[in-house]
Design a protein around this motif. Structure first.
Motif, PDB file in Angstrom:
ATOM      1  N   UNK A  18       2.976   5.022  -7.625  1.00 44.61           N
ATOM      2  CA  UNK A  18       2.329   4.346  -8.737  1.00 44.61           C
ATOM      3  C   UNK A  18       1.152   5.153  -9.284  1.00 44.61           C
ATOM      4  N   UNK A  55       0.799  -1.236   0.000  1.00 42.21           N
ATOM      5  CA  UNK A  55       0.000   0.000   0.000  1.00 42.21           C
ATOM      6  C   UNK A  55       0.833   1.290   0.000  1.00 42.21           C
ATOM      7  N   UNK A  56       2.017   1.348   0.628  1.00 46.71           N
ATOM      8  CA  UNK A  56       2.761   2.610   0.536  1.00 46.71           C
ATOM      9  C   UNK A  56       3.184   2.947  -0.901  1.00 46.71           C
ATOM     10  N   UNK A  57       3.312   1.915  -1.755  1.00 48.54           N
ATOM     11  CA  UNK A  57       3.731   2.162  -3.133  1.00 48.54           C
ATOM     12  C   UNK A  57       2.670   2.862  -3.944  1.00 48.54           C
ATOM     13  N   UNK A  58       1.479   2.907  -3.392  1.00 49.14           N
ATOM     14  CA  UNK A  58       0.369   3.450  -4.155  1.00 49.14           C
ATOM     15  C   UNK A  58       0.639   4.904  -4.558  1.00 49.14           C
ATOM     16  N   UNK A  59       1.406   5.616  -3.744  1.00 51.13           N
ATOM     17  CA  UNK A  59       1.638   7.032  -4.042  1.00 51.13           C
ATOM     18  C   UNK A  59       2.378   7.191  -5.358  1.00 51.13           C
TER      19      UNK A  59
END
Lengths: 832, 622
Positions: B358, B352-356
């Motif tokens: 991406x 979920x932190x990668x969502x930014x």
């Protein structure tokens, strides 16, 4: 005290609030800045004490922490004694030693903020925040959301409050539980005063009330204030201002009070008996704080003193000039490039390296192929007039189905969870046991395709695009190339190849990824700038103009753009096909030098990573370093600017044989070609806010990771793609997460400039904004006399001669070996 | 082959003890223990399941340990293994393995590294116990462990306000689920006249024979089970706890609330399916509940603007569908759906932190000013109303507060006049009176005598409500919890055939835990000038050992399986007559709210932001 009894002026108070709220931009534009920028007009130590008494920030290490540092030898006795003697006089040495080391002090902190508004809880037995915050944060986050929600905020009218009005007007249900708040919402020309008349009623308390209220959630209020001032920081624009946000919060408060007590409750200002307080009154003297400042100076000078001793040594031992140069390389002044330059130089003694801000003096907006927006590639305060566009073929972006929002829908979710779900298990398994780059990774090399074509040269008569000029004219190019070359002092003796190396980073699961890239490029990798600069410097017409201006670049000299990935320690070169046949062989050789140096660099960096055994071979260590950059479970892909403490502005010879442990920014500069300090002015004007900003953000995040930093990143939850909060209903966390600052020693940046003190003084006092940094000692400044080598410390607006307290400096022959054994900060070493 | 089952509990237990005893600086040792334990368990399970499949996959039952036995009662631990257990155990081991491996590095240098792995292993133990359970009693044991380890992991960042507040909230909802389970146990006891095993529930004739004459009690049991399952799996009206549980480190949120813990409600339904299979009304009810939950939860998911709450509601919606699948009897589909959903949500949370980076990249290249959604086809007024409703999570938080917590606090606050001395005096008088009536109970007219248990239980319950809402003295709150148990014991003893040793078993644990807790309070008072329940005080910062000690006392007094009270509670319950449904409800409410009240005392004294300000403190809004 006249401030307190003045009539309430809404605009002034809003302005005041905006000044003190955190100024951190949304995540994608994360740029380091001085966390306490609001106090910058004060002297550093006054600001620390003041902000502590007003806001309750912990702004300096505690007595026990300093005593520990003393015990571990990080604060040296000789330096501590020296600081006591200069501040308190020889005779008082023992008394103060005793106080510093043994006496007990009560360090409890009773900030002024919050004291008035806390009466809701004590006198009315109502937990207003619990009722108000959840809905307030949720509404705001949904309104600002940049693309997490599937069903986004349905109205984006003229602003936050007008959108809420539209929503409230045609709705079967209401935001409010009671009538009065709802009616007030629709009252024409609603202002803060009207609502405070209901809530507080005593005008003397209004400002204090608003400060109390907003500083209970500085993260959200701060982002509102920031977006109000920089609307372009959101790709999907949102109109909002702090006033609307406060109005809505006040309405919710009235609503909550009405719901509990009916419409007839006594306003807070009439109930509370205490006198209004001037939040910003002068801080009272505290002996404890004085002790802390003594400790802080001793801590800083324990390190500075070693460095200055080393610099003095360097100055005395002249280094022979290099003949027959193999190549030259420009790196970013970034502290992370400090060690790679050392390794490159040690591998090829005929090469020469330079440091300069990583946008390479070319400022522009960039639009990659297919991009719907422009990206600014230059320092944040600059607004460029140019656009660089990518054209021609480019690789297709890869996507990752795991981020599809369909998974949250009912029907698609049903299918996805039964199919993709099992694929996720596989992916997780692979990433844990053999991590690789995926579309979720943020990698620096993706910023610019190796094969990309850019429009860099302006064609006569082409149209402006949204007020921007497409490309640069030859004159504009020549200005920029000249500016850079002169500022770093390279105007003759060009090598056959000059590398222009930008830098970027690679990470995954990292919400603060923008802070890992180049700060001079607005938190983006510097590859486009490097390529653009190389193009300009290779341009025949540009060279002709430069020739007229006295810089003669030999025909065979070629500039080659490159990008260094500071996390993975990899390098990529751009436009290699244009390298001439005569340079080709050299280039191949140089690539080897770079590759080997990168391996060494990885090994040197690895000493800080506990999960890597630094004693292993270079190849193995480098492999592990690369692996951690793409591991989902690695919260520290690299340590970024942690431990930064220095900035050297001068020739490479000042620092060439010094081991500065990756703690120094390095800006190349030659006083001989800039006797009046014109280029120096440009350098220092940028270094104060950029280097100083980075340093102070690390400082404050380290000393108070709870209020001024973001806390541990492990529970972070991404809110609306603009910030992070701990859970789902908390405040936005500003500053740096604990994983970024835990190894950082909180000391101020010391800028060392090689020039005559009087020239430096004249230069820094040109603009008040720059001078403030040095005058108030938010960064320390030391002048190195270029001829005598004498040192001068800038203190109380004067350059005072400085003699190092210590006399011995350690030496090391093999840095790689020395470094592999040590995990903590190391002392300054002379390499020979 | 059955006898192998117990080793799947020994292993996590061993790991838990080893990490508990480890030095908290020894990161490598702690994580290695966790890694080895979970990996061994995983391999063991794979081997076991393969063997079991090869041998024809018959249902296994193991009667493990009898804890108490007399003429009426038989309290024993029982294990059961079938394909449901197989899937749940395999998923549990696999996901825990992935997440512990992940966390070895992820939590590196975090304060509470040891605490984290300890709690994870404790959770793992509870999970395995629950899915292996062969009767309600064993299931309940595992259930309790899960509840407490959930509390500890949500409040992992115990120096901040919101995690602690939300941990209490989630714990409270879990306890409500426990009422369901306690009542189901009680009613089942009266229905079958024995401590029924899940194996026997498969016996259709036996079950339907009992049910045919007592269909009402059958419905009662099913409803109680449904409440327990809905609370645990965050179905309506309990849903809003799940996103609020996302306060710990991301991997713990992933394993608990993304995958394993939240699917245990489904497990309970699958496990008891043979029991309610022929109660059409219950099956319809579960289907409706699942349907409503999935529709409402996916609406709420659509408007979430934070990653984790979006995943949480997305997951709730899928679990609603799984409830429907179970109700329709589609067991295999439900199991596949469970596995897929668990894997998917775990992974989504972990990345979920990668969502930014991406999504911002996606936005950069694919931005369209306004996306059309299906809501645009609604009338404006309808659309806006629905949006606000979804944003407010359909008022679920408010609803729970309105029907549960606020009434409790109201009742409790009526007793604000009680101080510690008057409390002791009052209790002494009531109890003396109670004992007198007990001694002379034959002389009391039976109409009155029959009411006495309810009267005493009512008094106990009111005390518990007061303990729950006490804002000042931790001593008053603590003593009231202890006294409640005594009043319950008194109430039950009016029912015939209650053995003295049963009462003794019940109260010994209470007395010991109560005394330890009281001592801990005294010790804390001695160090700190004033201790109060008015706000969170965070004393764990200075007194971590005392805090742990008090936590143990708290667990003891809530009937957690570390003292004999755990068995006693069950025995006491079995003595409540089938006709005394009011009494059963009151006693179970006392147990449940008493547990919440005790945890609340612990949390308010030891957790939350420290009241001393000489070190850095977080904002209350974090």
């Amino acid at each position: 005290m006249n401030q307190v009894y003045k009539k309430f002026d809404e605009d002034e108070v809003l302005h005041h609030l905006q000044h003190y709220l955190p100024a951190q931009a949304p995540l994608k534009d994360f740029v380091h800045h001085n966390t306490l920028h609001a106090f910058q007009s004060n002297h550093f130590f006054d600001a620390l004490q003041k902000s502590n008494q007003i806001f309750g920030y912990k702004t300096i290490l505690s007595l026990p922490e300093f005593r520990d540092l003393y015990k571990n030898g990080k604060i040296k006795k000789s330096v501590l004694d020296f600081v006591i003697k200069t501040r308190k006089g020889e005779g008082n040495l023992e008394v103060w030693q005793n106080k510093l080391l043994f006496e007990h002090y009560d360090a409890s902190c009773h900030p002024r903020i919050g004291s008035f508004r806390s009466h809701w809880k004590t006198d009315y037995a109502i937990n207003l925040d619990k009722v108000v915050h959840t809905l307030l944060f949720k509404m705001l986050c949904s309104y600002l959301d940049q693309g997490i929600s599937i069903w986004s905020f349905p109205v984006h009218e003229k602003g936050f409050l007008s959108s809420i009005k539209v929503l409230e007007k045609s709705n079967y249900i209401s935001f409010f539980a009671t009538k009065r708040a709802k009616e007030l919402l629709f009252k024409p020309h609603l202002n803060i005063q009207t609502l405070l008349d209901i809530l507080v009623a005593n005008e003397d308390f209004y400002e204090q009330y608003l400060f109390d209220q907003q500083f209970l959630h500085p993260g959200w209020s701060g982002i509102v204030a920031t977006i109000e001032q920089q609307p372009e920081s959101l790709l999907d624009g949102r109109k909002i201002n702090l006033k609307e946000f406060i109005l809505f919060e006040l309405l919710l408060e009235i609503d909550a009070l009405d719901a509990k007590f009916g419409e007839n409750w006594l306003p807070l200002g009439n109930k509370v008996k205490s006198k209004p307080m001037n939040l910003f009154a002068k801080a009272a003297y505290s002996e404890l704080f004085e002790l802390q400042t003594i400790w802080q100076e001793a801590f800083e000078f324990s390190f500075y003193d070693e460095v200055l001793l080393g610099i003095q040594y360097q100055k005395k031992n002249k280094i022979d000039p290099i003949d027959n140069k193999s190549f030259q390389a420009f790196f970013c002044m970034d502290d992370r490039e400090c060690s790679i330059r050392r390794h490159v130089e040690s591998l090829d003694s005929r090469c020469e390296t330079f440091g300069t801000p990583g946008f390479f003096n070319v400022e522009f907006f960039y639009q990659p192929l297919g991009g719907k927006f422009y990206t600014k590639l230059c320092p944040a305060p600059v607004t460029p007039k140019y656009l660089i566009k990518e054209v021609g073929i480019t690789n297709k972006r890869q996507t990752d189905v795991h981020f599809t929002k369909h998974a949250h829908g009912l029907f698609f979710g049903w299918i996805i969870s039964q199919t993709l779900g099992f694929w996720s298990a596989m992916r997780l398994f692979l990433n844990i046991f053999s991590p690789t780059i995926t579309p979720a990774t943020s990698t620096s090399f993706r910023h610019l395709d190796k094969k990309a074509n850019l429009i860099i040269e302006h064609t006569e008569g082409s149209h402006q695009i949204k007020g921007l000029q497409l490309g640069f004219t030859t004159d504009e190019m020549a200005d920029r190339v000249e500016g850079l070359l002169k500022s770093i002092g390279l105007v003759e003796n060009f090598a056959p190849i000059v590398y222009v190396v930008g830098h970027g980073a690679t990470s995954i699961n990292n919400t603060h990824y923008a802070g890992y890239d180049c700060g001079a490029c607005c938190g983006r990798p510097g590859s486009v700038n490097a390529k653009v600069f190389a193009f300009m410097a290779n341009h025949i017409k540009v060279r002709a103009i430069l020739q007229q201006r006295g810089i003669s670049i030999p025909e065979e000299t070629q500039f080659v753009g490159a990008l260094h990935d500071t996390t993975r320690d990899e390098i990529v070169f751009y436009d290699e096909e244009m390298i001439s046949t005569s340079n080709k062989a050299n280039h191949t050789k140089n690539i080897n030098v770079f590759e080997t140096a990168l391996g060494y660099n990885a090994k040197e960096r690895s000493r800080r990573f506990e999960s890597i055994d630094s004693q292993q071979s270079v190849e193995k260590v480098h492999q592990s370093v690369k692996k951690r950059s793409v591991s989902l479970f690695e919260p520290r892909p690299e340590l970024n600017h942690a431990t930064n403490a220095l900035c050297v502005v001068g020739s490479r010879n000042l620092s060439k044989n010094l081991f500065l442990d990756r703690r120094s920014f390095m800006n190349s500069y030659d006083y001989r070609i800039d006797p009046n300090g014109d280029y120096l002015f440009g350098i220092l004007k940028a270094i104060a806010p950029v280097g100083g900003g980075i340093n102070l953000e690390y400082y404050f995040s380290r000393v108070d990771n709870q209020k001024l930093g973001a806390g541990t990143k492990l529970p972070h939850n991404v809110m609306g793609l603009i910030g992070v909060a701990n859970g789902i209903d908390g405040d936005l966390r500003t500053g740096l997460p604990s994983q970024m600052i835990e190894v950082h020693d909180p000391i101020r940046l010391m800028v060392i400039v090689e020039h005559f003190p009087e020239v430096i003084l004249k230069t820094i006092s040109k603009v008040p904004e720059t001078y403030e940094w040095f005058k108030n000692e938010w960064v320390r400044l030391v002048a190195v006399h270029p001829e005598s080598g004498a040192l001068f410390l800038f203190q109380q607006e004067k350059f005072i001669p400085y003699l190092p307290i210590q006399t011995e400096i350690k030496r090391s022959k093999n840095i790689l070996e020395a470094v592999a054994k040590e995990q903590d900060n190391m002392s300054i070493l002379i390499i020979n | 082959m059955e006898s192998l089952l117990q080793y799947f509990l020994v292993l996590p237990f061993l790991g838990f003890i080893l990490t508990l005893l480890a030095n908290d600086k020894k990161e490598t040792f702690i994580s290695r223990v966790a890694f080895v334990v979970v990996l061994t368990q995983l391999i063991g399970i794979i081997v076991f399941i393969s063997g079991w499949l090869y041998l024809g996959h018959l249902d296994l039952n193991l009667r493990e340990l009898t804890l108490f036995h007399n003429k009426e009662s038989d309290f024993f631990i029982d294990f059961y293994f079938d394909e449901i257990t197989a899937v749940y155990m395999l998923m549990g081991a696999l996901l825990t393995f992935l997440v512990t491996t992940y966390s070895r590095y992820y939590l590196h240098r975090e304060n509470g590294y040891k605490r984290f792995f300890c709690t994870i292993l404790f959770f793992f133990l509870g999970y395995n116990l629950a899915v292996l359970s062969g009767n309600f009693e064993t299931l309940f044991l595992g259930w309790e462990i899960l509840g407490i380890s959930s509390f500890l992991l949500i409040a992992f960042y115990r120096d901040r306000y919101l995690p602690v507040k939300n941990a209490i909230k989630v714990f409270s909802i879990y306890r409500i689920g426990d009422v369901g389970l306690i009542l189901a146990m009680w009613a089942a006891h009266h229905l079958f006249h024995e401590n029924i095993t899940f194996l026997k529930l498969n016996n259709y004739e036996m079950v339907s024979e009992h049910l045919s004459s007592h269909s009402l009690i059958g419905v009662f049991i099913s409803l109680a089970i449904l409440i327990a399952a809905a609370a645990k799996s965050a179905q309506l009206p309990f849903s809003s706890w799940l996103p609020r549980a996302m306060e710990g480190p991301t991997p713990s949120s992933a394993i608990f609330y993304g995958s394993l813990s939240v699917h245990l409600g489904v497990f309970l339904l699958l496990r008891t399916f043979p029991f309610w299979e022929h109660q059409t009304s219950i099956r319809v009810l579960i289907t409706i509940l699942g349907l409503f939950t999935s529709i409402i939860a996916s609406l709420i998911a659509r408007v979430q603007s934070s990653v984790k709450s979006q995943i949480a509601y997305g997951s709730i919606a899928q679990i609603g569908l799984i409830f429907i699948e179970v109700a329709l009897g589609l067991k295999t589909l439900a199991l596949i759906h469970f596995a897929g959903n668990a894997f998917l949500r775990t992974y989504q949370l972990l990345v979920s932190p990668s969502v930014v980076s991406y999504l911002i990249r996606e936005q950069f290249y694919n931005y369209k000013p306004k996306q059309q959604t299906f809501e645009d086809s609604l009338s404006k007024k309808m659309e806006f109303s629905l949006y606000i409703l979804a944003l407010k999570e359909f008022q679920l938080e408010w609803f729970m507060n309105f029907i549960l917590w606020r009434p409790l606090k109201k009742v409790g606050s009526k007793l604000n006049f009680i101080k510690i001395k008057s409390l002791v005096l009052l209790f002494a008088m009531v109890y003396a009176f109670g004992i007198l009536t007990y001694v002379f109970k034959t002389n009391i007219p039976y109409q009155i005598r029959n009411l006495l248990p309810e009267i005493f239980a009512f008094m106990g319950m009111v005390m518990i409500f007061k303990a729950y809402s006490e804002r000042k003295s931790p001593y008053v709150a603590w003593l009231m919890i202890v006294m409640n148990h005594f009043l319950i014991a008194l109430a039950i003893s009016f029912n015939e055939k209650v053995g003295f040793n049963e009462i003794l078993l019940y109260l010994t644990g209470i007395v010991i835990a109560g005394a330890f807790g009281y001592l801990a309070l005294l010790a804390l008072s001695k160090n700190e000038k004033k201790i109060s329940l008015n706000m969170f005080s965070g004393h764990v910062y200075e007194h971590p050992k005392l805090s742990f000690f008090f936590l143990l006392a708290t667990l003891g007094i809530t009937g957690f399986p570390i003292t004999t009270t755990f068995i006693g509670e069950d025995l006491i319950f079995s003595h409540i007559h089938r006709s005394q449904i009011i009494l059963a409800i009151m006693v179970s409410l006392s147990f449940v709210v008493g547990g919440i009240a005790a945890i609340r005392i612990y949390a308010r004294l030891f957790l939350g932001p420290h009241i001393k300000t000489y070190h850095e403190l977080p904002y209350k809004s974090s």
